[in-house]
Motif scaffolding. Sequence first.
Motif, PDB file in Angstrom:
ATOM      1  N   ALA A 134      74.592  74.221  -9.271  1.00 58.03           N
ATOM      2  CA  ALA A 134      74.184  73.851  -7.917  1.00 58.03           C
ATOM      3  C   ALA A 134      75.372  73.928  -6.953  1.00 58.03           C
ATOM      4  N   ILE A 135      76.519  73.434  -7.373  1.00 60.69           N
ATOM      5  CA  ILE A 135      77.714  73.492  -6.523  1.00 60.69           C
ATOM      6  C   ILE A 135      78.127  74.941  -6.292  1.00 60.69           C
ATOM      7  N   GLU A 136      78.054  75.753  -7.324  1.00 62.76           N
ATOM      8  CA  GLU A 136      78.379  77.180  -7.190  1.00 62.76           C
ATOM      9  C   GLU A 136      77.444  77.846  -6.178  1.00 62.76           C
ATOM     10  N   VAL A 159      82.158  70.094   4.191  1.00 61.55           N
ATOM     11  CA  VAL A 159      80.703  69.899   4.102  1.00 61.55           C
ATOM     12  C   VAL A 159      80.269  69.818   2.643  1.00 61.55           C
ATOM     13  N   LEU A 160      80.808  70.691   1.811  1.00 62.76           N
ATOM     14  CA  LEU A 160      80.457  70.671   0.384  1.00 62.76           C
ATOM     15  C   LEU A 160      80.917  69.375  -0.284  1.00 62.76           C
ATOM     16  N   ALA A 161      82.103  68.914   0.051  1.00 62.40           N
ATOM     17  CA  ALA A 161      82.597  67.651  -0.512  1.00 62.40           C
ATOM     18  C   ALA A 161      81.701  66.498  -0.094  1.00 62.40           C
ATOM     19  N   LEU A 183      75.225  63.473  -3.193  1.00 67.53           N
ATOM     20  CA  LEU A 183      74.376  63.714  -4.360  1.00 67.53           C
ATOM     21  C   LEU A 183      74.790  62.850  -5.544  1.00 67.53           C
ATOM     22  N   ASP A 184      76.085  62.647  -5.723  1.00 71.40           N
ATOM     23  CA  ASP A 184      76.557  61.755  -6.787  1.00 71.40           C
ATOM     24  C   ASP A 184      76.021  60.336  -6.582  1.00 71.40           C
ATOM     25  N   GLN A 185      75.936  59.911  -5.330  1.00 72.04           N
ATOM     26  CA  GLN A 185      75.462  58.555  -5.031  1.00 72.04           C
ATOM     27  C   GLN A 185      73.989  58.356  -5.383  1.00 72.04           C
TER      28      GLN A 185
END
Length: 110
Positions: free
Chosen positions: A43-45, A76-78, A84-86
């Motif tokens: 997903a990150i890729e 923005v990605l960070a 999403l981690d939250q």
Amino acid sequence: MDSKAIIRDLLLEGLDDWVPVDRLIWLAREESKQSGGDFRSLAIELLTELMRDGLMDIGELGDTGFEPWSGDADAVLARLVTALDQVDWMPAGGVCWLANTPKGDRMASE
């Protein structure tokens, strides 16, 4: 479905409407089940490719419609990965949306 096919699918959906980030995560999960990989990494890729290639913007829905998040692609990605981690990568229609850029619309229409 490989990464290129997922990106094409997202861009095609983006021609008609904004795409919830849930859709990208679902596609990454499905692909990872097939390949045995980690869906978060995929997903990150995918998000990185969409942003850095200028195909989609990440943002939220506000009073004026789609409102892209400010900052460069890395910031923005960070922000997105943290959000999403939250929610344990289960945004349930929240967190953010994806919107095609004009370049993304052209690529989807080809």
